[in-house]
Design a protein around this motif. Sequence first.
Motif, PDB file in Angstrom:
ATOM      1  N   CYS A  12       0.845  -1.202   0.000  1.00 36.69           N
ATOM      2  CA  CYS A  12       0.000   0.000   0.000  1.00 36.69           C
ATOM      3  C   CYS A  12       0.877   1.248   0.000  1.00 36.69           C
ATOM      4  O   CYS A  12       0.570   2.240  -0.682  1.00 36.69           O
ATOM      5  CB  CYS A  12      -0.964  -0.014   1.182  1.00 36.69           C
ATOM      6  N   ILE A  13       1.971   1.191   0.746  1.00 34.54           N
ATOM      7  CA  ILE A  13       2.874   2.348   0.830  1.00 34.54           C
ATOM      8  C   ILE A  13       3.633   2.517  -0.489  1.00 34.54           C
ATOM      9  O   ILE A  13       3.748   3.614  -1.031  1.00 34.54           O
ATOM     10  CB  ILE A  13       3.845   2.166   2.024  1.00 34.54           C
ATOM     11  N   GLU A  14       4.099   1.397  -0.999  1.00 36.50           N
ATOM     12  CA  GLU A  14       4.858   1.404  -2.257  1.00 36.50           C
ATOM     13  C   GLU A  14       4.032   2.012  -3.395  1.00 36.50           C
ATOM     14  O   GLU A  14       4.537   2.746  -4.246  1.00 36.50           O
ATOM     15  CB  GLU A  14       5.224  -0.061  -2.587  1.00 36.50           C
ATOM     16  N   PRO A  63       0.607   7.323  -4.149  1.00 36.08           N
ATOM     17  CA  PRO A  63       1.322   8.482  -4.683  1.00 36.08           C
ATOM     18  C   PRO A  63       1.696   9.513  -3.616  1.00 36.08           C
ATOM     19  O   PRO A  63       2.532  10.374  -3.865  1.00 36.08           O
ATOM     20  CB  PRO A  63       0.330   9.077  -5.689  1.00 36.08           C
ATOM     21  N   ILE A  64       1.074   9.415  -2.437  1.00 36.69           N
ATOM     22  CA  ILE A  64       1.405  10.396  -1.386  1.00 36.69           C
ATOM     23  C   ILE A  64       2.580   9.874  -0.536  1.00 36.69           C
ATOM     24  O   ILE A  64       3.180  10.611   0.224  1.00 36.69           O
ATOM     25  CB  ILE A  64       0.182  10.682  -0.467  1.00 36.69           C
ATOM     26  N   CYS A  65       2.871   8.592  -0.621  1.00 42.61           N
ATOM     27  CA  CYS A  65       3.953   8.001   0.173  1.00 42.61           C
ATOM     28  C   CYS A  65       5.238   7.947  -0.654  1.00 42.61           C
ATOM     29  O   CYS A  65       5.298   7.223  -1.648  1.00 42.61           O
ATOM     30  CB  CYS A  65       3.593   6.564   0.563  1.00 42.61           C
ATOM     31  N   TYR A  66       6.236   8.683  -0.247  1.00 43.72           N
ATOM     32  CA  TYR A  66       7.484   8.626  -1.003  1.00 43.72           C
ATOM     33  C   TYR A  66       8.689   8.810  -0.068  1.00 43.72           C
ATOM     34  O   TYR A  66       9.819   8.991  -0.524  1.00 43.72           O
ATOM     35  CB  TYR A  66       7.517   9.706  -2.105  1.00 43.72           C
ATOM     36  N   CYS A  67       8.447   8.748   1.261  1.00 47.10           N
ATOM     37  CA  CYS A  67       9.532   9.065   2.200  1.00 47.10           C
ATOM     38  C   CYS A  67      10.658   8.039   2.091  1.00 47.10           C
ATOM     39  O   CYS A  67      10.408   6.843   1.938  1.00 47.10           O
ATOM     40  CB  CYS A  67       9.002   9.066   3.620  1.00 47.10           C
ATOM     41  N   VAL A  68      11.879   8.529   2.166  1.00 48.15           N
ATOM     42  CA  VAL A  68      13.038   7.636   2.114  1.00 48.15           C
ATOM     43  C   VAL A  68      13.055   6.769   3.374  1.00 48.15           C
ATOM     44  O   VAL A  68      13.296   5.583   3.331  1.00 48.15           O
ATOM     45  CB  VAL A  68      14.338   8.470   1.991  1.00 48.15           C
ATOM     46  N   GLU A  69      12.756   7.404   4.504  1.00 49.55           N
ATOM     47  CA  GLU A  69      12.671   6.645   5.766  1.00 49.55           C
ATOM     48  C   GLU A  69      11.227   6.643   6.209  1.00 49.55           C
ATOM     49  O   GLU A  69      10.727   7.633   6.718  1.00 49.55           O
ATOM     50  CB  GLU A  69      13.491   7.351   6.852  1.00 49.55           C
ATOM     51  N   CYS A  70      10.561   5.516   6.021  1.00 48.42           N
ATOM     52  CA  CYS A  70       9.136   5.456   6.365  1.00 48.42           C
ATOM     53  C   CYS A  70       8.964   5.202   7.866  1.00 48.42           C
ATOM     54  O   CYS A  70       9.599   4.303   8.417  1.00 48.42           O
ATOM     55  CB  CYS A  70       8.462   4.363   5.548  1.00 48.42           C
ATOM     56  N   SER A  71       8.100   5.980   8.490  1.00 50.47           N
ATOM     57  CA  SER A  71       7.879   5.822   9.940  1.00 50.47           C
ATOM     58  C   SER A  71       7.372   4.432  10.299  1.00 50.47           C
ATOM     59  O   SER A  71       7.598   3.964  11.420  1.00 50.47           O
ATOM     60  CB  SER A  71       6.858   6.843  10.434  1.00 50.47           C
ATOM     61  N   THR A  72       6.675   3.769   9.363  1.00 51.13           N
ATOM     62  CA  THR A  72       6.136   2.435   9.692  1.00 51.13           C
ATOM     63  C   THR A  72       7.262   1.413   9.883  1.00 51.13           C
ATOM     64  O   THR A  72       7.023   0.308  10.340  1.00 51.13           O
ATOM     65  CB  THR A  72       5.185   1.917   8.598  1.00 51.13           C
ATOM     66  N   LYS A  73       8.491   1.800   9.473  1.00 47.21           N
ATOM     67  CA  LYS A  73       9.620   0.868   9.624  1.00 47.21           C
ATOM     68  C   LYS A  73      10.462   1.205  10.859  1.00 47.21           C
ATOM     69  O   LYS A  73      11.520   0.611  11.062  1.00 47.21           O
ATOM     70  CB  LYS A  73      10.488   0.897   8.361  1.00 47.21           C
ATOM     71  N   MET A 100      -2.269   3.585  11.681  1.00 50.57           N
ATOM     72  CA  MET A 100      -2.459   4.954  12.201  1.00 50.57           C
ATOM     73  C   MET A 100      -1.462   5.918  11.560  1.00 50.57           C
ATOM     74  O   MET A 100      -1.789   7.063  11.269  1.00 50.57           O
ATOM     75  CB  MET A 100      -2.251   4.970  13.722  1.00 50.57           C
ATOM     76  N   ILE A 101      -0.244   5.438  11.340  1.00 53.14           N
ATOM     77  CA  ILE A 101       0.775   6.299  10.722  1.00 53.14           C
ATOM     78  C   ILE A 101       0.312   6.686   9.318  1.00 53.14           C
ATOM     79  O   ILE A 101       0.364   7.849   8.918  1.00 53.14           O
ATOM     80  CB  ILE A 101       2.152   5.588  10.687  1.00 53.14           C
ATOM     81  N   ARG A 102      -0.180   5.688   8.584  1.00 57.56           N
ATOM     82  CA  ARG A 102      -0.664   5.999   7.224  1.00 57.56           C
ATOM     83  C   ARG A 102      -1.813   7.027   7.280  1.00 57.56           C
ATOM     84  O   ARG A 102      -1.823   7.988   6.528  1.00 57.56           O
ATOM     85  CB  ARG A 102      -1.146   4.720   6.527  1.00 57.56           C
ATOM     86  N   PHE A 103      -2.754   6.809   8.179  1.00 57.92           N
ATOM     87  CA  PHE A 103      -3.869   7.762   8.270  1.00 57.92           C
ATOM     88  C   PHE A 103      -3.347   9.160   8.600  1.00 57.92           C
ATOM     89  O   PHE A 103      -3.750  10.146   7.985  1.00 57.92           O
ATOM     90  CB  PHE A 103      -4.871   7.323   9.359  1.00 57.92           C
ATOM     91  N   ALA A 104      -2.453   9.223   9.582  1.00 59.80           N
ATOM     92  CA  ALA A 104      -1.974  10.532  10.030  1.00 59.80           C
ATOM     93  C   ALA A 104      -1.207  11.249   8.924  1.00 59.80           C
ATOM     94  O   ALA A 104      -1.307  12.458   8.768  1.00 59.80           O
ATOM     95  CB  ALA A 104      -1.079  10.365  11.259  1.00 59.80           C
ATOM     96  N   HIS A 105      -0.456  10.489   8.125  1.00 57.92           N
ATOM     97  CA  HIS A 105       0.424  11.139   7.149  1.00 57.92           C
ATOM     98  C   HIS A 105      -0.259  11.467   5.827  1.00 57.92           C
ATOM     99  O   HIS A 105       0.140  12.407   5.151  1.00 57.92           O
ATOM    100  CB  HIS A 105       1.635  10.239   6.841  1.00 57.92           C
ATOM    101  N   ILE A 106      -1.225  10.664   5.433  1.00 60.34           N
ATOM    102  CA  ILE A 106      -1.705  10.856   4.055  1.00 60.34           C
ATOM    103  C   ILE A 106      -3.203  11.043   3.888  1.00 60.34           C
ATOM    104  O   ILE A 106      -3.655  11.397   2.806  1.00 60.34           O
ATOM    105  CB  ILE A 106      -1.245   9.698   3.137  1.00 60.34           C
ATOM    106  N   ALA A 107      -3.977  10.838   4.976  1.00 59.23           N
ATOM    107  CA  ALA A 107      -5.437  10.891   4.796  1.00 59.23           C
ATOM    108  C   ALA A 107      -5.890  12.249   4.264  1.00 59.23           C
ATOM    109  O   ALA A 107      -6.848  12.325   3.493  1.00 59.23           O
ATOM    110  CB  ALA A 107      -6.146  10.565   6.103  1.00 59.23           C
TER     111      ALA A 107
HETATM  112 FE1  SF4 Z   1       6.042   8.594   4.386  1.00 62.29          FE
HETATM  113 FE2  SF4 Z   1       4.149   8.117   6.183  1.00 62.29          FE
HETATM  114 FE3  SF4 Z   1       3.901   7.160   3.725  1.00 62.29          FE
HETATM  115 FE4  SF4 Z   1       5.712   6.130   5.350  1.00 62.29          FE
HETATM  116  S1  SF4 Z   1       3.482   6.072   5.652  1.00 62.29           S
HETATM  117  S2  SF4 Z   1       6.043   6.691   3.191  1.00 62.29           S
HETATM  118  S3  SF4 Z   1       6.351   7.949   6.498  1.00 62.29           S
HETATM  119  S4  SF4 Z   1       3.919   9.318   4.295  1.00 62.29           S
END
Ligand code: SF4
Length: 418
Positions: free
Chosen positions: A302-304, A307-317, A335-342
């Motif tokens: 889902c993160i991969e 289009p809104i997820c592109y962080c080099v260091e993803c918080s979910t990791k 929750m991280i996904r909701f907080a960051h991209i919703a």
């Molecule tokens: Fe970035 Fe958050 Fe998406 Fe991870 S879940 S890639 S930290 S926006």
Amino acid sequence: MSAKGDMFYAWTTDAGIKGECGGAVTAILKNLLASGTVDMVLTVKKGVDVYDPVPAFITDPAELDKCAGSLHCGTLLLPKLIKKYLGGAKDIKVAVTCKGCDAKAMYELAKRNQINMDNVVMIGLNCGGSIPPMQARRMIKEKYGVNPDSVFKEEIDKGQFIIEYTDENGAHQTKGIKIDELEEEGLGRRKNCQRCETKIPRQCDLACGNWGVFGEKAGKATFVEVCSEKGAAVFDAAVNAGVIQTAAPEAKGLEIRAKIEKTMVNMGKKGQEKQFAELGEGQERLEKIMRATSKCIKCYSCIEACPICYCVECSTKKPHLVRPGIVPPDFMFQMIRFAHIADSCVNCGQCTELCPMDIPNSLFMHAQQVELEKMFGHKPGYDMELPVLAFAEEADERARLNATGSDMIYENVFGQEE
Ligand code: SF4
Ligand code: FAD
Ligand code: SF4
Ligand code: SF4
Ligand code: SF4
């Protein structure tokens, strides 16, 4: 000379182009490449069959003939490929075909400096919806009573999903069923398409489709709406090069197109109401989301795909947020996904489509996005405005939090007293 807001019937003068309607899109793309206006075209071509659209990165104009036509049984999203494989178009000029969800994803990536729009020409395609390949095959077998492998063409026209196939005697057959009927039985378009309100993607430089082509040109021309100055230049260049011919649209055609768009947008709104109501509200909604996501295997698809997820260091990791080696992951993952991209979800459906556990992630995210839009007024994918949270720099925010102890960032953003 054309200008933003102008509308035309347009068709190719190249007999080699077997376009979906007038072939104007392929002719314009070919002209962009042949004239050196762009270095590459990113579009879609048929893979092994009609259920297999694959992205095509094209530099030879002649190759574009093989891409002509529309593929509805696929769920690709192209903008993230520009970010991933073309360096965000930083040093390469690219033209790309965009459905509404592509257009919105492009804007969200561009406003975060992940795509350089100066180097991108967006050729918009009106869009009534698309169908996941496996669902299309099952539907054709069970509902149409047709061998899915015998289908050589599919289209969505006048509210029907229509297939053309070869029967057991080798004869050419056509069969259509109303999309409403299919969707009442849980078949038909993707659920996110049923919630979609972006039917004519005016965020693009040109918006092209078949709606509104009326009279003697019906089925033989592409309806083109010029949506930007760049689009006007691209369209004029194709006319001047003699690769397309044009005519003024019929008044009746304009009326019909406006009516269809309005109806389709209302259908999208109704789809949202229905699906969000089924999801419930408050505690009930949270519990449904928690139950559904408890199947998650933390594959990161889902993160991969988002289009809104592109962080080099993803918080979910980060192990202090989501414990490693545990499946299903802590709910903090979701929750991280909701907080960051919703706040910026463009309802492209990728996070549902590519989830191996069939979790309806995009429904959950879209439902939250609509709530956040009511609160903060940010409508993702329609302009270059950033959402409220994007104004908060993490380092500054941590410093402010340490200094004040308050987690209320919104007052600051809105310029009020803390
Ligand atoms: Fe970035 Fe958050 Fe998406 Fe991870 S879940 S890639 S930290 S926006
Ligand atoms: P062509 O010259 O045939 O060129 C079409 C271009 O689109 C090609 O470059 C091809 O590679 C690309 N393409 C094909 N499939 C996709 C895809 N899935 N994603 C991105 N690019 C793709 N028009 C309407 O007016 N109403 C609709 O309801 C409608 N629904 C559509 C749904 C889908 C999924 C798609 C892909 C298109 C839809 N269109 C709709 C647009 C219409 O089918 C034609 O693409 C448009 O009219 C241009 O016609 P043309 O002959 O000029 O295009
Ligand atoms: Fe078309 Fe909207 Fe579905 Fe994208 S989300 S494929 S624009 S209907
Ligand atoms: Fe698309 Fe899902 Fe990301 Fe929303 S959260 S933009 S639906 S991939
Ligand atoms: Fe979990 Fe599905 Fe996302 Fe994979 S795609 S991490 S299974 S929610």
